[in-house]
Design a protein around this motif. Structure first.
Motif, PDB file in Angstrom:
ATOM      1  N   LEU A   1      35.393  22.314  33.034  1.00 32.28           N
ATOM      2  CA  LEU A   1      36.354  23.153  33.749  1.00 32.28           C
ATOM      3  C   LEU A   1      37.755  23.160  33.139  1.00 32.28           C
ATOM      4  CD1 LEU A   1      35.445  22.278  37.452  1.00 32.28           C
ATOM      5  CD2 LEU A   1      35.000  24.432  36.259  1.00 32.28           C
ATOM      6  N   ALA A   2      38.029  22.258  32.242  1.00 33.84           N
ATOM      7  CA  ALA A   2      39.382  22.115  31.690  1.00 33.84           C
ATOM      8  C   ALA A   2      39.926  23.443  31.169  1.00 33.84           C
ATOM      9  CB  ALA A   2      39.385  21.074  30.570  1.00 33.84           C
ATOM     10  N   GLY A   3      41.136  23.782  31.639  1.00 31.87           N
ATOM     11  CA  GLY A   3      41.825  24.982  31.175  1.00 31.87           C
ATOM     12  C   GLY A   3      41.418  26.270  31.868  1.00 31.87           C
ATOM     13  N   GLN A   4      40.385  26.247  32.693  1.00 28.50           N
ATOM     14  CA  GLN A   4      39.958  27.456  33.404  1.00 28.50           C
ATOM     15  C   GLN A   4      40.738  27.584  34.712  1.00 28.50           C
ATOM     16  OE1 GLN A   4      35.774  28.476  33.621  1.00 28.50           O
ATOM     17  NE2 GLN A   4      35.291  26.689  32.354  1.00 28.50           N
TER      18      GLN A   4
ATOM     19  N   VAL B   1      40.776  26.905  44.722  1.00 30.07           N
ATOM     20  CA  VAL B   1      40.559  25.657  45.446  1.00 30.07           C
ATOM     21  C   VAL B   1      40.545  25.977  46.935  1.00 30.07           C
ATOM     22  CG1 VAL B   1      41.430  23.342  45.918  1.00 30.07           C
ATOM     23  CG2 VAL B   1      41.779  24.377  43.654  1.00 30.07           C
ATOM     24  N   HIS B   2      39.477  25.616  47.601  1.00 33.04           N
ATOM     25  CA  HIS B   2      39.372  25.765  49.055  1.00 33.04           C
ATOM     26  C   HIS B   2      39.489  24.363  49.627  1.00 33.04           C
ATOM     27  CE1 HIS B   2      36.831  26.850  52.783  1.00 33.04           C
ATOM     28  NE2 HIS B   2      38.105  27.101  53.009  1.00 33.04           N
ATOM     29  N   CYS B   3      40.681  24.006  50.111  1.00 34.84           N
ATOM     30  CA  CYS B   3      40.977  22.671  50.607  1.00 34.84           C
ATOM     31  C   CYS B   3      40.847  22.678  52.130  1.00 34.84           C
ATOM     32  CB  CYS B   3      42.392  22.279  50.187  1.00 34.84           C
ATOM     33  SG  CYS B   3      42.821  20.591  50.568  1.00 34.84           S
TER      34      CYS B   3
ATOM     35  N   TYR C   1      35.968  27.065  43.067  1.00 35.39           N
ATOM     36  CA  TYR C   1      35.253  28.289  42.711  1.00 35.39           C
ATOM     37  C   TYR C   1      35.894  28.833  41.445  1.00 35.39           C
ATOM     38  CZ  TYR C   1      33.735  28.094  47.547  1.00 35.39           C
ATOM     39  OH  TYR C   1      33.197  27.690  48.745  1.00 35.39           O
ATOM     40  N   LEU C   2      35.071  29.248  40.494  1.00 37.38           N
ATOM     41  CA  LEU C   2      35.622  29.907  39.319  1.00 37.38           C
ATOM     42  C   LEU C   2      36.199  31.235  39.743  1.00 37.38           C
ATOM     43  CD1 LEU C   2      32.912  29.128  36.632  1.00 37.38           C
ATOM     44  CD2 LEU C   2      35.182  28.114  36.870  1.00 37.38           C
TER      45      LEU C   2
ATOM     46  N   PRO D   1      33.723  36.357  45.673  1.00 38.28           N
ATOM     47  CA  PRO D   1      33.242  37.670  46.128  1.00 38.28           C
ATOM     48  C   PRO D   1      34.402  38.650  46.304  1.00 38.28           C
ATOM     49  CG  PRO D   1      33.232  36.105  47.936  1.00 38.28           C
ATOM     50  CD  PRO D   1      33.618  35.328  46.706  1.00 38.28           C
ATOM     51  N   THR D   2      34.092  39.926  46.309  1.00 36.38           N
ATOM     52  CA  THR D   2      35.096  40.952  46.549  1.00 36.38           C
ATOM     53  C   THR D   2      35.562  40.855  48.003  1.00 36.38           C
ATOM     54  OG1 THR D   2      33.959  42.360  44.979  1.00 36.38           O
ATOM     55  CG2 THR D   2      35.533  43.440  46.458  1.00 36.38           C
ATOM     56  N   PRO D   3      36.858  40.850  48.247  1.00 36.56           N
ATOM     57  CA  PRO D   3      37.335  40.746  49.641  1.00 36.56           C
ATOM     58  C   PRO D   3      36.882  41.945  50.466  1.00 36.56           C
ATOM     59  CG  PRO D   3      39.168  40.543  48.081  1.00 36.56           C
ATOM     60  CD  PRO D   3      37.939  40.903  47.295  1.00 36.56           C
ATOM     61  N   VAL D   4      36.580  41.681  51.728  1.00 36.89           N
ATOM     62  CA  VAL D   4      36.141  42.774  52.608  1.00 36.89           C
ATOM     63  C   VAL D   4      37.346  43.414  53.292  1.00 36.89           C
ATOM     64  CG1 VAL D   4      33.846  41.845  53.013  1.00 36.89           C
ATOM     65  CG2 VAL D   4      35.724  41.145  54.503  1.00 36.89           C
TER      66      VAL D   4
END
Length: 169
Positions: A90-93, A97-99, A156-157, A162-165
């Motif tokens: 994942l480094a650099g990507q 973040v869902h905290c 999540y990358l 997902p596309t927001p609704v």
């Protein structure tokens, strides 16, 4: 007969005795400790998982079953290795973040319309950041909730969201 002249045998196995691959046999005379035998086995093949001991027929304990098992790495060691591999990947990507902060319901455990127990609510924050390390993400969660006030986070990358609704703006 003197114990030093008794000949013993140990079979090294990849897996459990009789159910997987036999690596080789080791023979020795006299006494040997379990630690010494494991050290010899490590020198012969680092892949051994079980050692089946066979004492000399003249030994007073001949006929008893003796087996040594290599301890598998603990869950902590495996988790640390997976975490390190994931950090490298994942480094650099950029990641989302869902905290989450678990907030217990002051009314206690509730039952929903389908009969399932509901005992907690979640307070969440979502933010985007360049991934450096899991520790760095934890520090950012501390900044949003306060140190030690959040319970878990998911990553999540950026492309995997997902596309927001709906949107507000």
């Amino acid at each position: 007969m003197h114990p030093d002249s008794m000949k013993h045998k140990a079979s090294l196995w990849f897996g459990d005795v009789g159910t997987s691959v036999h690596i080789t046999d080791v023979h020795w005379e006299g006494d040997i400790s379990q630690q010494e035998l494991m050290a010899v086995a490590d020198q012969i093949s680092p892949d051994w998982q079980t050692i089946d001991l066979e004492l000399d027929p003249r030994h007073p304990r001949y006929g008893h079953a003796y087996r040594l098992y290599r301890e598998a790495p603990g869950d902590d060691a495996l988790e640390a290795l997976r975490a390190l591999e994931m950090e490298v990947a994942l480094a650099g990507q950029y990641v989302w973040v869902h905290c989450c902060q678990v907030v217990l319901d002051p009314l206690g455990e509730l039952v929903n319309a389908t009969g399932h127990s509901i005992s907690q609510n979640f307070s969440t924050v979502m933010f985007c950041t360049e991934f450096i390390s899991f520790h760095d993400v934890a520090q950012q969660c501390d900044a949003h909730f306060g140190q030690g006030e959040w319970d878990e986070y998911e990553l999540y990358l950026d492309d995997a969201l997902p596309t927001p609704v709906a949107s507000f703006g």
